[in-house]
Design a protein around this motif. Structure first.
Motif, PDB file in Angstrom:
ATOM      1  N   GLU A  34       0.925  -0.822  -1.726  1.00  0.00           N
ATOM      2  CA  GLU A  34       2.273  -0.896  -1.169  1.00  0.00           C
ATOM      3  C   GLU A  34       2.353  -0.165   0.167  1.00  0.00           C
ATOM      4  O   GLU A  34       3.004  -0.637   1.105  1.00  0.00           O
ATOM      5  CB  GLU A  34       3.275  -0.336  -2.176  1.00  0.00           C
ATOM      6  N   SER A  35       1.666   0.956   0.278  1.00  0.00           N
ATOM      7  CA  SER A  35       1.645   1.706   1.526  1.00  0.00           C
ATOM      8  C   SER A  35       0.892   0.937   2.611  1.00  0.00           C
ATOM      9  O   SER A  35       1.339   0.875   3.763  1.00  0.00           O
ATOM     10  CB  SER A  35       1.005   3.078   1.298  1.00  0.00           C
ATOM     11  N   CYS A  36      -0.242   0.343   2.235  1.00  0.00           N
ATOM     12  CA  CYS A  36      -0.983  -0.483   3.205  1.00  0.00           C
ATOM     13  C   CYS A  36      -0.099  -1.621   3.709  1.00  0.00           C
ATOM     14  O   CYS A  36      -0.070  -1.917   4.902  1.00  0.00           O
ATOM     15  CB  CYS A  36      -2.239  -1.066   2.564  1.00  0.00           C
ATOM     16  N   ARG A  37       0.614  -2.241   2.799  1.00  0.00           N
ATOM     17  CA  ARG A  37       1.474  -3.375   3.141  1.00  0.00           C
ATOM     18  C   ARG A  37       2.671  -2.942   3.992  1.00  0.00           C
ATOM     19  O   ARG A  37       2.947  -3.523   5.041  1.00  0.00           O
ATOM     20  CB  ARG A  37       1.958  -4.047   1.857  1.00  0.00           C
ATOM     21  N   ASP A  38       3.376  -1.916   3.534  1.00  0.00           N
ATOM     22  CA  ASP A  38       4.663  -1.570   4.139  1.00  0.00           C
ATOM     23  C   ASP A  38       4.557  -0.616   5.329  1.00  0.00           C
ATOM     24  O   ASP A  38       5.310  -0.743   6.284  1.00  0.00           O
ATOM     25  CB  ASP A  38       5.577  -0.939   3.096  1.00  0.00           C
ATOM     26  N   LEU A  39       3.629   0.337   5.262  1.00  0.00           N
ATOM     27  CA  LEU A  39       3.555   1.361   6.307  1.00  0.00           C
ATOM     28  C   LEU A  39       2.446   1.107   7.317  1.00  0.00           C
ATOM     29  O   LEU A  39       2.575   1.490   8.481  1.00  0.00           O
ATOM     30  CB  LEU A  39       3.361   2.749   5.677  1.00  0.00           C
ATOM     31  N   TYR A  40       1.342   0.503   6.860  1.00  0.00           N
ATOM     32  CA  TYR A  40       0.196   0.307   7.751  1.00  0.00           C
ATOM     33  C   TYR A  40       0.081  -1.129   8.238  1.00  0.00           C
ATOM     34  O   TYR A  40      -0.675  -1.425   9.145  1.00  0.00           O
ATOM     35  CB  TYR A  40      -1.081   0.740   7.026  1.00  0.00           C
ATOM     36  N   ASP A  41       0.855  -2.017   7.614  1.00  0.00           N
ATOM     37  CA  ASP A  41       0.938  -3.422   8.011  1.00  0.00           C
ATOM     38  C   ASP A  41      -0.445  -4.084   8.054  1.00  0.00           C
ATOM     39  O   ASP A  41      -0.756  -4.824   8.979  1.00  0.00           O
ATOM     40  CB  ASP A  41       1.652  -3.550   9.363  1.00  0.00           C
ATOM     41  N   CYS A  42      -1.268  -3.815   7.029  1.00  0.00           N
ATOM     42  CA  CYS A  42      -2.606  -4.411   7.019  1.00  0.00           C
ATOM     43  C   CYS A  42      -2.807  -5.316   5.809  1.00  0.00           C
ATOM     44  O   CYS A  42      -3.912  -5.467   5.308  1.00  0.00           O
ATOM     45  CB  CYS A  42      -3.689  -3.348   7.105  1.00  0.00           C
ATOM     46  N   SER A  43      -1.738  -5.910   5.339  1.00  0.00           N
ATOM     47  CA  SER A  43      -1.839  -6.885   4.268  1.00  0.00           C
ATOM     48  C   SER A  43      -1.308  -8.219   4.786  1.00  0.00           C
ATOM     49  O   SER A  43      -0.982  -8.353   5.961  1.00  0.00           O
ATOM     50  CB  SER A  43      -1.050  -6.417   3.034  1.00  0.00           C
ATOM     51  N   CYS A  44      -1.275  -9.193   3.928  1.00  0.00           N
ATOM     52  CA  CYS A  44      -0.729 -10.504   4.271  1.00  0.00           C
ATOM     53  C   CYS A  44      -0.166 -11.101   2.987  1.00  0.00           C
ATOM     54  O   CYS A  44      -0.465 -10.619   1.883  1.00  0.00           O
ATOM     55  CB  CYS A  44      -1.806 -11.399   4.884  1.00  0.00           C
ATOM     56  N   PRO A  45       0.631 -12.152   3.071  1.00  0.00           N
ATOM     57  CA  PRO A  45       1.237 -12.725   1.861  1.00  0.00           C
ATOM     58  C   PRO A  45       0.211 -13.144   0.805  1.00  0.00           C
ATOM     59  O   PRO A  45       0.457 -12.979  -0.397  1.00  0.00           O
ATOM     60  CB  PRO A  45       2.025 -13.929   2.391  1.00  0.00           C
TER      61      PRO A  45
END
Length: 106
Positions: A34-45
């Motif tokens: 969740e942190s990677c997705r929301d704070l670090y912006d290194c995820s994708c759908p």
């Protein structure tokens, strides 16, 4: 913020491993994703959907691995539920816990 909170999660994960606390390990993995997705912006759908599928299938925790965007997810599974989870997911490969590395300081 992700870097600071992830650093603490790494320490907490080590302690959870030493205590064999699978629920806490899973919680930390989920928080990490969740942190990677929301704070670090290194995820994708697609990665988010894969993590969600792992959790829905019964994995204790799941998160993206590597730098993201590559489509790789690592999930924590109770060995007793491996067959059940395998029937719900298309798993690329399974691994077993390892003793880790040993460092000697000179």
């Amino acid at each position: 913020m992700h870097v600071f909170t992830e650093a603490q999660r790494v320490l907490d994960f080590q302690n959870a491993c030493e205590a064999q606390d699978l629920p806490l390990m899973g919680k930390l993995m989920n928080e990490s994703h969740e942190s990677c997705r929301d704070l670090y912006d290194c995820s994708c759908p697609e990665l988010d959907a894969t993590v969600a599928a792992c959790r829905a299938a019964g994995c204790i925790g799941a998160r993206l691995t590597g730098a993201g965007w590559g489509g790789c997810v690592v999930a924590l599974v109770d060995a007793e539920k491996k067959a059940e989870i395998a029937s719900k997911l298309d798993v690329l490969f399974w691994s077993e816990p390892a003793a880790g590395i040993s460092l000697t300081y000179l």
